[in-house]
Enzyme design. Structure first.
Site, PDB file in Angstrom:
ATOM      1  N   PRO A   1       0.801  -1.195   0.000  1.00 45.64           N
ATOM      2  CA  PRO A   1       0.000   0.000   0.000  1.00 45.64           C
ATOM      3  C   PRO A   1       0.838   1.250   0.000  1.00 45.64           C
ATOM      4  O   PRO A   1       1.748   1.409   0.793  1.00 45.64           O
ATOM      5  CB  PRO A   1      -0.796  -0.098   1.288  1.00 45.64           C
ATOM      6  CG  PRO A   1      -0.633  -1.485   1.747  1.00 45.64           C
ATOM      7  CD  PRO A   1       0.638  -1.956   1.220  1.00 45.64           C
ATOM      8  N   GLU A   2       0.480   2.131  -0.904  1.00 46.93           N
ATOM      9  CA  GLU A   2       1.042   3.472  -0.932  1.00 46.93           C
ATOM     10  C   GLU A   2      -0.083   4.389  -0.441  1.00 46.93           C
ATOM     11  O   GLU A   2      -1.129   3.897  -0.024  1.00 46.93           O
ATOM     12  CB  GLU A   2       1.483   3.812  -2.358  1.00 46.93           C
ATOM     13  CG  GLU A   2       2.435   2.757  -2.934  1.00 46.93           C
ATOM     14  CD  GLU A   2       2.872   3.017  -4.357  1.00 46.93           C
ATOM     15  OE1 GLU A   2       2.954   4.188  -4.748  1.00 46.93           O
ATOM     16  OE2 GLU A   2       3.116   2.043  -5.079  1.00 46.93           O
TER      17      GLU A   2
ATOM     18  N   LYS B   1       2.264   6.719   4.467  1.00 46.46           N
ATOM     19  CA  LYS B   1       1.780   5.341   4.410  1.00 46.46           C
ATOM     20  C   LYS B   1       1.471   4.777   5.791  1.00 46.46           C
ATOM     21  O   LYS B   1       1.115   3.615   5.922  1.00 46.46           O
ATOM     22  CB  LYS B   1       2.815   4.454   3.703  1.00 46.46           C
ATOM     23  CG  LYS B   1       3.161   4.912   2.289  1.00 46.46           C
ATOM     24  CD  LYS B   1       4.298   4.101   1.706  1.00 46.46           C
ATOM     25  CE  LYS B   1       4.850   4.767   0.455  1.00 46.46           C
ATOM     26  NZ  LYS B   1       6.060   4.075  -0.033  1.00 46.46           N
TER      27      LYS B   1
ATOM     28  N   ARG C   1       3.854 -11.440   4.138  1.00 51.37           N
ATOM     29  CA  ARG C   1       5.306 -11.413   4.328  1.00 51.37           C
ATOM     30  C   ARG C   1       5.759 -10.950   5.704  1.00 51.37           C
ATOM     31  O   ARG C   1       6.963 -10.905   5.959  1.00 51.37           O
ATOM     32  CB  ARG C   1       5.935 -10.548   3.226  1.00 51.37           C
ATOM     33  CG  ARG C   1       5.846 -11.248   1.876  1.00 51.37           C
ATOM     34  CD  ARG C   1       6.236 -10.351   0.728  1.00 51.37           C
ATOM     35  NE  ARG C   1       7.668 -10.149   0.656  1.00 51.37           N
ATOM     36  CZ  ARG C   1       8.264  -9.414  -0.282  1.00 51.37           C
ATOM     37  NH1 ARG C   1       7.539  -8.827  -1.197  1.00 51.37           N
ATOM     38  NH2 ARG C   1       9.560  -9.286  -0.297  1.00 51.37           N
TER      39      ARG C   1
ATOM     40  N   ARG D   1      15.060  -1.574  -7.296  1.00 52.41           N
ATOM     41  CA  ARG D   1      13.727  -1.958  -7.749  1.00 52.41           C
ATOM     42  C   ARG D   1      13.463  -1.536  -9.183  1.00 52.41           C
ATOM     43  O   ARG D   1      14.228  -0.790  -9.780  1.00 52.41           O
ATOM     44  CB  ARG D   1      12.671  -1.380  -6.826  1.00 52.41           C
ATOM     45  CG  ARG D   1      12.876   0.068  -6.514  1.00 52.41           C
ATOM     46  CD  ARG D   1      12.558   0.320  -5.079  1.00 52.41           C
ATOM     47  NE  ARG D   1      11.340  -0.417  -4.745  1.00 52.41           N
ATOM     48  CZ  ARG D   1      10.413   0.048  -3.933  1.00 52.41           C
ATOM     49  NH1 ARG D   1      10.560   1.213  -3.404  1.00 52.41           N
ATOM     50  NH2 ARG D   1       9.354  -0.658  -3.672  1.00 52.41           N
TER      51      ARG D   1
END
Length: 283
Positions: free
Chosen positions: A2-3, A54, A122, A269
């Site tokens: 989530p951003e 966030k 995770r 990334r």
DNA sequence: AGGGGTACCTGCGGGC
DNA sequence: TGCCCGCAGGTACCCC
């Protein structure tokens, strides 16, 4: 995962459901996912739900805060009736998950038999009890402090690549990898451009793009990609993923000019961009 | 300062 | 089928 748009979507949905409710039970299934003494939450009422970048938190009575950071795969699901909690977390109307599931890490019960499931595949995310809200250093891109003047200042004083600057939570908070890529496409700026070399017109275009894309993300209920890391509090998907121009579109054709979208790696990334719409001028 | 790498976790999909 | 590799919306910490 989530951003800002995903977290804001969660905040708005919870706002409709859990205000003025009292926490009557809390079960910590994964110790790593919960920081602090969970028993402090018992009999505290939810006054307000706040978001900073966030991070988000429940402001509770007795000056207590239950903070969350969902990191990559955190989810918060709201159930009206905790005894029969079912969600369409798979394909809607075909497969239904009952909660708690195998990724459920914390369960919160309210006084009206409703409750929340904090799921996190995770286990990078956490919930944390404290006496203050957890906040990032950087300016929230939805806040009134995020002005063109502030933006010009940080862009002109950074030698970083612009993509890296956009996701630097110490400077700006709320933008992550999906939205950074989409914002740069919207402004037609290559992710590898060095911040301080951006021209005034480009900085202004970028500022507008941040506001526009973040607002769009919220309007469409956040972005749920194929692996469904993000879902809304009722288990349904967001819709922003249908509007992606570059993110996860490597080798697909640009919606604007048909050129094939490129993927490069930097800052650990992936970045996606259209080599035609977002040319490298001077890196 | 900025860049790169690794670590934290778990699961999925692709290639052989 | 089975294994190994790379990949994932985030961030912290190490080294150069």
């Amino acid at each position: 995962m989530p951003e800002l748009p995903e977290v804001e979507t969660i905040r708005r949905q919870l706002n409709k459901h859990i205000l003025e409710k009292t926490i009557v039970g809390i079960k910590v299934i994964s110790k790593k996912s919960f920081i602090g003494d969970s028993s402090r939450l018992i009999n505290k009422k939810v006054i307000k739900i706040l978001r900073f970048g966030k991070y988000f938190c429940f402001q509770l009575t007795k000056n207590l805060f239950l903070n969350f950071h969902l990191k990559m795969t955190g989810q918060l699901l709201y159930a009206r009736d905790m005894n029969k909690a079912q969600f369409n977390t798979k394909i809607p109307f075909t497969k239904t998950d009952t909660m708690p599931g195998k990724t459920t890490r914390v369960i919160i019960n309210f006084n009206d038999n409703s409750g929340l499931f904090f799921n996190d595949l995770r286990k990078f995310g956490w919930a944390k009890v404290g006496n203050k809200p957890e906040q990032p250093k950087g300016v929230d891109v939805l806040s009134k402090e995020f002005t063109i003047h502030y933006f010009i200042k940080i862009v002109r004083t950074s030698k970083k690549r612009i993509k890296i600057l956009l996701i630097d939570q110490d400077k700006l908070s709320g933008i992550g990898n999906i939205y950074a890529n989409e914002i740069l496409f919207n402004a037609r700026i290559n992710p590898l451009r060095v911040s301080l070399f951006l021209k005034p017109l480009e900085i202004s275009k970028l500022f507008q793009a941040i506001k526009k894309i973040i607002e769009q993300g919220i309007r469409f209920g956040g972005s749920s990609s194929a692996d469904e890391a993000f879902i809304q509090t009722d288990g349904s998907k967001g819709r922003f993923q249908q509007r992606l121009y570059v993110y996860q579109r490597e080798d697909k054709s640009c919606h604007v000019c048909k050129t094939l979208i490129k993927r490069i790696k930097h800052g650990g990334r992936s970045s996606f961009y259209c080599p035609n719409c977002q040319p490298i001028i001077h890196i």
